[in-house]
Design a protein around this motif. Structure first.
Motif, mmCIF file in Angstrom:
data_model
loop_
_atom_site.group_PDB
_atom_site.id
_atom_site.type_symbol
_atom_site.label_atom_id
_atom_site.label_comp_id
_atom_site.label_asym_id
_atom_site.label_seq_id
_atom_site.Cartn_x
_atom_site.Cartn_y
_atom_site.Cartn_z
ATOM 1 N N LYS A 85 127.742 32.700 -48.490
ATOM 2 C CA LYS A 85 127.183 33.599 -47.468
ATOM 3 C C LYS A 85 128.294 34.318 -46.709
ATOM 4 O O LYS A 85 128.242 35.527 -46.513
ATOM 5 N N TYR A 86 129.310 33.577 -46.290
ATOM 6 C CA TYR A 86 130.387 34.169 -45.494
ATOM 7 C C TYR A 86 131.445 34.879 -46.333
ATOM 8 O O TYR A 86 132.119 35.776 -45.864
ATOM 9 N N PHE A 87 131.620 34.414 -47.572
ATOM 10 C CA PHE A 87 132.675 34.958 -48.426
ATOM 11 C C PHE A 87 132.107 35.530 -49.723
ATOM 12 O O PHE A 87 132.761 35.520 -50.744
ATOM 13 N N GLY A 88 130.910 36.073 -49.654
ATOM 14 C CA GLY A 88 130.258 36.629 -50.826
ATOM 15 C C GLY A 88 130.984 37.802 -51.437
ATOM 16 O O GLY A 88 130.756 38.154 -52.588
ATOM 17 N N PHE A 89 131.877 38.399 -50.681
ATOM 18 C CA PHE A 89 132.633 39.547 -51.174
ATOM 19 C C PHE A 89 133.706 39.129 -52.169
ATOM 20 O O PHE A 89 134.311 39.956 -52.826
ATOM 21 N N LEU A 90 133.958 37.838 -52.285
ATOM 22 C CA LEU A 90 135.044 37.366 -53.160
ATOM 23 C C LEU A 90 134.541 37.059 -54.542
ATOM 24 O O LEU A 90 133.547 36.618 -54.836
ATOM 25 N N PRO A 136 138.269 40.378 -47.865
ATOM 26 C CA PRO A 136 137.744 41.227 -48.939
ATOM 27 C C PRO A 136 138.801 42.129 -49.567
ATOM 28 O O PRO A 136 138.676 42.512 -50.724
ATOM 29 N N TYR A 137 139.819 42.476 -48.814
ATOM 30 C CA TYR A 137 140.913 43.319 -49.294
ATOM 31 C C TYR A 137 142.228 42.669 -48.877
ATOM 32 O O TYR A 137 142.269 41.911 -47.908
ATOM 33 N N PRO A 138 143.311 42.991 -49.561
ATOM 34 C CA PRO A 138 144.613 42.545 -49.060
ATOM 35 C C PRO A 138 144.840 43.133 -47.665
ATOM 36 O O PRO A 138 144.653 44.328 -47.443
ATOM 37 N N HIS A 197 144.302 37.785 -48.472
ATOM 38 C CA HIS A 197 144.083 38.379 -49.794
ATOM 39 C C HIS A 197 142.850 37.730 -50.414
ATOM 40 O O HIS A 197 142.595 36.541 -50.189
ATOM 41 N N PRO A 198 142.078 38.490 -51.210
ATOM 42 C CA PRO A 198 140.886 37.901 -51.846
ATOM 43 C C PRO A 198 141.190 36.685 -52.717
ATOM 44 O O PRO A 198 140.351 35.802 -52.873
ATOM 45 N N LYS A 199 142.403 36.620 -53.257
ATOM 46 C CA LYS A 199 142.777 35.504 -54.131
ATOM 47 C C LYS A 199 143.848 34.612 -53.500
ATOM 48 O O LYS A 199 144.593 33.928 -54.210
ATOM 49 N N PHE A 200 143.914 34.607 -52.167
ATOM 50 C CA PHE A 200 144.942 33.826 -51.476
ATOM 51 C C PHE A 200 144.904 32.373 -51.954
ATOM 52 O O PHE A 200 143.848 31.780 -52.126
ATOM 53 N N ARG A 201 146.093 31.809 -52.138
ATOM 54 C CA ARG A 201 146.199 30.406 -52.532
ATOM 55 C C ARG A 201 147.434 29.799 -51.882
ATOM 56 O O ARG A 201 148.544 30.304 -52.037
ATOM 57 N N GLU A 218 150.419 27.288 -51.522
ATOM 58 C CA GLU A 218 151.262 26.605 -52.505
ATOM 59 C C GLU A 218 150.832 25.148 -52.602
ATOM 60 O O GLU A 218 150.621 24.470 -51.590
ATOM 61 N N GLY A 219 150.673 24.675 -53.826
ATOM 62 C CA GLY A 219 150.310 23.279 -54.049
ATOM 63 C C GLY A 219 148.810 23.023 -54.104
ATOM 64 O O GLY A 219 148.395 21.905 -54.393
ATOM 65 N N LEU A 220 147.994 24.047 -53.840
ATOM 66 C CA LEU A 220 146.540 23.872 -53.903
ATOM 67 C C LEU A 220 145.978 24.581 -55.121
ATOM 68 O O LEU A 220 146.502 25.608 -55.552
ATOM 69 N N GLU A 221 144.904 24.046 -55.650
ATOM 70 C CA GLU A 221 144.184 24.721 -56.727
ATOM 71 C C GLU A 221 143.517 25.964 -56.148
ATOM 72 O O GLU A 221 143.185 26.007 -54.967
ATOM 73 N N SER A 222 143.294 26.973 -56.973
ATOM 74 C CA SER A 222 142.730 28.235 -56.480
ATOM 75 C C SER A 222 141.331 28.066 -55.906
ATOM 76 O O SER A 222 140.925 28.823 -55.028
ATOM 77 N N ASN A 223 140.577 27.063 -56.356
ATOM 78 C CA ASN A 223 139.219 26.865 -55.854
ATOM 79 C C ASN A 223 139.146 25.937 -54.638
ATOM 80 O O ASN A 223 138.049 25.655 -54.149
ATOM 81 N N ASP A 224 140.281 25.474 -54.124
ATOM 82 C CA ASP A 224 140.278 24.616 -52.934
ATOM 83 C C ASP A 224 139.787 25.425 -51.737
ATOM 84 O O ASP A 224 140.257 26.530 -51.489
ATOM 85 N N LYS A 225 138.836 24.877 -51.000
ATOM 86 C CA LYS A 225 138.249 25.594 -49.861
ATOM 87 C C LYS A 225 139.284 25.962 -48.804
ATOM 88 O O LYS A 225 139.113 26.946 -48.086
ATOM 89 N N ALA A 226 140.362 25.207 -48.692
ATOM 90 C CA ALA A 226 141.388 25.494 -47.671
ATOM 91 C C ALA A 226 141.967 26.891 -47.852
ATOM 92 O O ALA A 226 142.381 27.525 -46.879
ATOM 93 N N ASN A 227 141.982 27.408 -49.080
ATOM 94 C CA ASN A 227 142.518 28.740 -49.341
ATOM 95 C C ASN A 227 141.722 29.839 -48.646
ATOM 96 O O ASN A 227 142.249 30.912 -48.374
ATOM 97 N N TYR A 228 140.462 29.571 -48.349
ATOM 98 C CA TYR A 228 139.612 30.585 -47.717
ATOM 99 C C TYR A 228 140.063 30.930 -46.298
ATOM 100 O O TYR A 228 139.672 31.950 -45.758
ATOM 101 N N VAL A 229 140.878 30.096 -45.711
ATOM 102 C CA VAL A 229 141.406 30.369 -44.370
ATOM 103 C C VAL A 229 142.147 31.708 -44.359
ATOM 104 O O VAL A 229 142.112 32.435 -43.371
ATOM 105 N N ASN A 230 142.792 32.052 -45.467
ATOM 106 C CA ASN A 230 143.559 33.294 -45.539
ATOM 107 C C ASN A 230 143.015 34.256 -46.597
ATOM 108 O O ASN A 230 143.757 35.055 -47.155
ATOM 109 N N ARG A 231 141.712 34.190 -46.828
ATOM 110 C CA ARG A 231 141.099 35.133 -47.768
ATOM 111 C C ARG A 231 140.369 36.227 -47.005
ATOM 112 O O ARG A 231 139.869 36.004 -45.904
#
Length: 108
Positions: A103-108, A60-62, A39-43, A45-58
């Motif tokens: 560059k890689y996640f500019g769609f977010l 452009p679309y759900p 999901h574009p806003k994947f987070r 549990e326990g991480l802040e929304s801006n933590d880079k680890a969340n990008y593993v499951n981000r």
């Protein structure tokens, strides 16, 4: 399965993925199929929304990936001992600079 027009709420999408996983369990299919949500806003549990680890499951679309559990197990067993696919992906994402991440996640 991509859902470009689904509600933008990560929480609703995450609950939907959880419901799908429950359906698999109720029908004794959890050892055959595995659900992974992106999901574009994947987070995590326990991480802040801006933590880079969340990008593993981000994405452009759900997106819901329906995987064969045996393929997931095979992939996990072919990676070097002690390494986990998710942990490896997280390490790679965290090593990206802000410029590379954009560059890689500019769609977010």
């Amino acid at each position: 399965l991509a859902y470009p027009n689904i509600n933008d709420s990560f929480e609703i999408f995450n609950d939907f993925c959880g419901s799908l996983a429950e359906i698999l369990e109720e029908n004794d299919l959890e050892n055959i199929f595995q659900i992974v949500g992106f999901h574009p806003k994947f987070r995590f549990e326990g991480l802040e929304s801006n933590d880079k680890a969340n990008y593993v499951n981000r994405a452009p679309y759900p997106v819901i990936h329906i995987l064969l559990a045996q393929d997931v197990a095979l992939a996990a067993n072919t990676i070097k001992t002690g390494e986990n696919i998710s942990q490896n992906n997280e390490r790679t994402i965290k090593s990206l600079s802000s410029h590379e991440l954009k560059k890689y996640f500019g769609f977010l």
